[in-house]
Design an enzyme around this catalytic site. Sequence first.
Site, short mmCIF file in Angstrom:
data_model
loop_
_atom_site.label_atom_id
_atom_site.label_comp_id
_atom_site.label_asym_id
_atom_site.label_seq_id
_atom_site.Cartn_x
_atom_site.Cartn_y
_atom_site.Cartn_z
N HIS A 166 76.16 26.35 27.96
CA HIS A 166 77.62 26.14 27.83
C HIS A 166 77.88 25.64 26.41
O HIS A 166 78.14 24.47 26.18
CB HIS A 166 78.10 25.12 28.86
CG HIS A 166 79.58 24.95 28.89
ND1 HIS A 166 80.24 24.35 29.94
CD2 HIS A 166 80.56 25.25 28.00
CE1 HIS A 166 81.53 24.31 29.70
NE2 HIS A 166 81.75 24.85 28.51
N HIS A 199 80.03 26.07 22.87
CA HIS A 199 81.15 26.58 22.08
C HIS A 199 80.64 26.75 20.65
O HIS A 199 80.41 25.77 19.94
CB HIS A 199 82.32 25.61 22.10
CG HIS A 199 82.96 25.46 23.44
ND1 HIS A 199 84.18 26.02 23.76
CD2 HIS A 199 82.55 24.82 24.57
CE1 HIS A 199 84.50 25.73 25.01
NE2 HIS A 199 83.51 25.00 25.52
N LYS A 241 82.90 34.86 30.83
CA LYS A 241 83.46 33.52 31.02
C LYS A 241 84.92 33.63 31.44
O LYS A 241 85.73 34.26 30.76
CB LYS A 241 83.36 32.73 29.71
CG LYS A 241 84.15 31.41 29.70
CD LYS A 241 83.55 30.38 30.65
CE LYS A 241 84.39 29.10 30.67
NZ LYS A 241 84.43 28.41 29.39
N HIS A 291 88.16 31.41 31.87
CA HIS A 291 88.66 30.13 31.37
C HIS A 291 90.14 30.01 31.67
O HIS A 291 90.91 30.96 31.50
CB HIS A 291 88.42 30.03 29.86
CG HIS A 291 88.58 28.64 29.31
ND1 HIS A 291 89.80 28.01 29.23
CD2 HIS A 291 87.67 27.77 28.81
CE1 HIS A 291 89.64 26.80 28.70
NE2 HIS A 291 88.36 26.63 28.45
N HIS A 331 85.71 28.22 34.37
CA HIS A 331 86.46 26.99 34.13
C HIS A 331 87.76 27.20 34.89
O HIS A 331 88.60 27.98 34.49
CB HIS A 331 86.67 26.84 32.62
CG HIS A 331 87.59 25.74 32.20
ND1 HIS A 331 87.34 24.97 31.08
CD2 HIS A 331 88.75 25.27 32.70
CE1 HIS A 331 88.31 24.10 30.91
NE2 HIS A 331 89.18 24.26 31.89
N HIS A 361 81.34 22.35 34.21
CA HIS A 361 81.81 20.96 34.36
C HIS A 361 82.44 20.74 35.74
O HIS A 361 83.64 20.52 35.89
CB HIS A 361 82.77 20.55 33.25
CG HIS A 361 83.66 21.63 32.71
ND1 HIS A 361 84.59 22.29 33.47
CD2 HIS A 361 83.75 22.15 31.47
CE1 HIS A 361 85.21 23.18 32.73
NE2 HIS A 361 84.72 23.11 31.50
N HIS A 363 92.48 20.88 23.95
CA HIS A 363 93.37 21.89 24.52
C HIS A 363 94.71 21.96 23.79
O HIS A 363 95.70 22.44 24.34
CB HIS A 363 93.57 21.63 26.02
CG HIS A 363 92.35 21.95 26.81
ND1 HIS A 363 92.07 23.20 27.29
CD2 HIS A 363 91.28 21.17 27.17
CE1 HIS A 363 90.91 23.19 27.92
NE2 HIS A 363 90.41 21.97 27.85
N ASP A 400 78.88 21.66 26.42
CA ASP A 400 80.30 21.88 26.11
C ASP A 400 80.56 21.52 24.65
O ASP A 400 81.56 20.89 24.31
CB ASP A 400 81.18 21.06 27.04
CG ASP A 400 82.56 21.66 27.25
OD1 ASP A 400 82.89 22.64 26.55
OD2 ASP A 400 83.32 21.15 28.07
#
EC number: 3.5.1.5
Length: 570
Positions: free
Chosen positions: A140, A142, A219, A221, A248, A274, A322, A362
């Site tokens: 996981h 990024h 993925k 999301h 996610h 998560h 975010h 993450d």
Amino acid sequence: MTKTLPREEYTDLFGATVGDRIRLGDTSLLAEIEHDHATYGDEAVFGGGKTMRDGMGMQSGTTQADGALDWVFSNVVVVDPVLGIRKGDIGVRNGRIVGVGKAGNPDTMDGVDDELVVGPSTDTVPADGLIATPGGLDIHVHFNSPQLVDHALASGITTMFGGGYGGGATTCTPGPNNVKRFLQAADEWPVNVGFYGKGNSSQPEGLAEQVEAGACGMKLHEDWGSTPAAIDTCLEYAESADIQVCIHTDTLNESGFVEETFDAIDGRAIHTFHIEGAGGGHAPDVLELVGHEHMLPSSTNPSMPYTENTFDEHLDMVMVCHHLNPDVPEDVAFAESRIRAETIAAEDVLHDTGAISMMTSDSQAMGRMAEVISRTWQTADKMKQQRGPLPEDDGTDADNHRIKRYVAKYTINPAIVAGIDDYVGSIEPGKLADIVLWEPAFFGIKPKTVIKGGFPVYSQMGEANGSLMTCEPVEMRPRAGAMGNAKHGLSVTFVSGTAHEAGVGDAYGLDTPVRPVDGTRSVRKADMLYNDYCPDDIDIDAQTFEVSIDGEHVTCEPADELPLAQRYHL
């Protein structure tokens, strides 16, 4: 005449043996040696006046072509989720693990394994007193910064799966051209890599072109819309392409609640990122998904373990990650809905019971790249301190079962979920020789040497102008394996089977070998070593956020002090 050595003297000369216990770092965890492959008196030891000399421990007439090893890591304690906790010599040849056993010269030594012959072409690394673990996996990631690779390797992570290419918070690399460019960029990195495509589409055509271009998985999301339609479409396509899907889920419950997501998944294997929810997911009850056989749950390291600072730190991180505005009440409510002390407290316990199977970072999207391994062991220590020995360890004066449970969370289990356990995840014969060597005092926090594909890529190294390698400052530095063309032969780039058959490696001009992921769709919780517990009646109270299993409250206290922390850092 046989000479008998006191146990302490033997340990000083050759490292720990059966029955000895080793403390891991400054934790309270004790690893007991379960088996020793050594033939006492015929140990493989390198150095002046030692056994690994011509005609003694080295068989002069055996070439590498005849089967002599390239490397042997002698007298090392192996901590492995498959092999257990044992002492022996690790043999490496052509970048692969040959085996763990007794290495040396069968003409002069007793008990030498047929496949672990030491010849003139063999380099012996004296590893007595050291611990070897498999190279870690973080699935996981990024990939916001290429420098993540340096931090990963320096911490003992040798395989990285994820996506993104800077500027975005989602772990995917959308589109065939972006996948291609990222695979070309990653060709420079001395790690195993795989990239996720964007799975958020209610029509399959956009998914197929990414997988055909080289995505190793998809993925889903919430920032792209994790709707039931997108989930179903992505999983239906994944079933045909044999790739893993990571999800996610929808924090705001806009397109459905956790029940609708569960129905859309419809019994198909999926990696639930998560799972506690602080990193995102149905508020407040996404954690209920750990109780199902086809749900493959992982945690991300910012919430692990639960401490007195965890709650406050997470609010700010969510706002930044975010792109939320602190002046917009709805944005603040979004962040606050994700951070729940009660579910974070339960997460530690669910790891300790084996209900949550994996640990990830993450990275740069709330998590920290270099802390996957350290936070795993901090959690293990905290749980021992608060919950005592596991039932399997009770009465043994050691923590072997707990140690195997936690090492599996960042080695073999993510390898199985990603479909690459034929290559990585343990120190089993035939796998890539991705090995991390640790001094026991620094276990879990600062590796001594990181071996990638049977060659050193990072290690603790002193000043290059010093008279010895030990001259200060000693710090983690790249080794020859991380440089030039060597790095291409030490790693693997993982893609979908479709892309592998199409020859994307040659089409993109990649020098690193390209291999397909495989067997992802049949994976179930039962396949997670030491972490296969499926609580069948887990409930999260919608008002208090308290977690219960079979009516029993699941929680722990926040830690105010942790091992593997400030004691090791200036």
